[in-house]
Motif scaffolding. Structure first.
Motif, PDB file in Angstrom:
ATOM      1  N   PRO A  28       0.826  -1.217   0.000  1.00  0.00           N
ATOM      2  CA  PRO A  28       0.000   0.000   0.000  1.00  0.00           C
ATOM      3  C   PRO A  28       0.857   1.263   0.000  1.00  0.00           C
ATOM      4  O   PRO A  28       2.001   1.270   0.471  1.00  0.00           O
ATOM      5  N   ASP A  85      -6.142   1.170  -5.777  1.00  0.00           N
ATOM      6  CA  ASP A  85      -6.012  -0.114  -5.090  1.00  0.00           C
ATOM      7  C   ASP A  85      -5.059  -1.049  -5.819  1.00  0.00           C
ATOM      8  O   ASP A  85      -4.788  -2.154  -5.354  1.00  0.00           O
ATOM      9  N   GLN A  97      -7.052  -0.332   0.920  1.00  0.00           N
ATOM     10  CA  GLN A  97      -5.913  -1.179   0.590  1.00  0.00           C
ATOM     11  C   GLN A  97      -4.842  -1.170   1.680  1.00  0.00           C
ATOM     12  O   GLN A  97      -3.949  -2.020   1.686  1.00  0.00           O
ATOM     13  N   ALA A  98      -4.913  -0.196   2.605  1.00  0.00           N
ATOM     14  CA  ALA A  98      -3.967  -0.158   3.724  1.00  0.00           C
ATOM     15  C   ALA A  98      -4.547  -0.810   4.978  1.00  0.00           C
ATOM     16  O   ALA A  98      -3.920  -0.761   6.033  1.00  0.00           O
TER      17      ALA A  98
END
Length: 324
Positions: free
Chosen positions: A14, A124, A159-160
């Motif tokens: 990420p 993403d 996404q993190a």
């Protein structure tokens, strides 16, 4: 191996991890991300994001100023002609023309760059590579991106999520507090009023349940806020004397000072009494060593990335997120 040393993909690493690593090693250069048939760019100077260009969502500075009613179409047209002939930044030309103030240009440039960064942070997936040899354009010195708030913003993205979980998980059953040096860089986060109220819960300390419960800050944002502080070494477990450290180029935090050892005033000595022993010397206050501080943050990030399955621990599923 550093995430900056080899090409990768945002689907796997990420952006938040890349920004934290860049801050730790004070990286300067260009991060390129391929997506949607083109390449978006994020320039870094001494580990700080300072400028961005995007494939989609392009918002020229002149158009932003026109839409805000700060310049007219004639000023826009003249500035475009001067840009073509001089290769100079449009904002500088508009200020020299007297069409707009420097403050208005800086404000619009900050809005533009924050929007561009948000586009990159929202990706993403996308192949990325970091080029440490790429020059950083001079115009980036006026971009006004916050190196610390951009990390929080990137950690808020879905996404993190695994990185946030891995940062919070070790504190699932203990309290957390702000580190001693947090106050020195608090302004760099540009917290909203609601975020400031949330962080006051960490004085003197709070469990995760108490920190996340009943706040005006959205849950994803609240998790990103605390994860950023933990990964930067600006929040620590409430037990023990963990020091804070350097957070960014030019921002060096102090370690917590050791308490000074002082003796109470001696009582009136009776006649013929033995002289009172001198007090022990005061313990000197320690200051943070930038190298130590960076290594400490590096360990925090590497542990979090191992927990989320990057590197030699690839394939290991992340632990369940602590529930507020």
């Amino acid at each position: 191996m550093s995430v900056l040393e080899a090409p990768g993909d945002l689907a796997r690493t990420p952006l938040a991890a890349i920004l934290l690593e860049a801050l730790n090693v004070r990286a300067t250069g260009l991060l390129e991300v391929s997506h949607d048939g083109g390449t978006s760019r994020l320039w870094l100077r001494d580990g700080r994001p300072v400028g961005a260009q995007v494939v989609t969502g392009f918002r020229p500075l002149g158009l932003l100023l026109l839409q805000a009613g700060l310049i007219d179409i004639d000023a826009l047209s003249r500035s475009l002609g001067l840009m073509a002939s001089t290769r100079r930044p449009q904002g500088e030309l508009l200020v020299e023309m007297g069409a707009v103030s420097r403050a208005d240009v800086d404000r619009m440039l900050a809005e533009q760059q924050a929007g561009y960064f948000a586009v990159i942070a929202a990706l993403d997936a996308g192949a990325f590579r970091f080029d440490a040899a790429a020059p950083v354009p001079e115009w980036t010195r006026g971009s006004r991106l916050s190196p610390l708030r951009t990390i929080v913003d990137a950690l808020e993205r879905p996404q993190a999520g695994a990185l946030v979980v891995s940062a919070l998980q070790p504190l699932a059953h203990q309290a957390v507090r702000l580190a001693s040096g947090y106050a020195e860089v608090a302004g760099a986060f540009r917290w909203t009023a609601a975020e400031q109220a949330l962080l006051r819960r960490l004085s003197p300390s709070a469990t995760l349940e108490a920190f996340f419960g009943g706040t005006e800050v959205e849950p994803e944002r609240a998790r990103a806020v605390l994860a950023a502080l933990l990964l930067l070494g600006l929040a620590v477990p409430a037990t023990g004397r963990q020091p804070s450290g350097e957070t960014a180029a030019g921002l060096v935090l102090e370690l917590e000072s050791e308490p000074e050892a002082t003796a109470p005033p001696p009582p009136e000595a009776p006649a013929r009494a033995a002289p009172a022993a001198p007090p022990p010397p005061a313990a000197p206050a320690r200051r943070s060593d930038p190298a130590e501080a960076r290594e400490r943050r590096q360990r925090l990030l590497q542990q979090a990335m191992r927990n989320m399955g990057i590197g030699p621990f690839a394939g290991r599923p992340p632990a369940a997120a602590p529930r507020p």
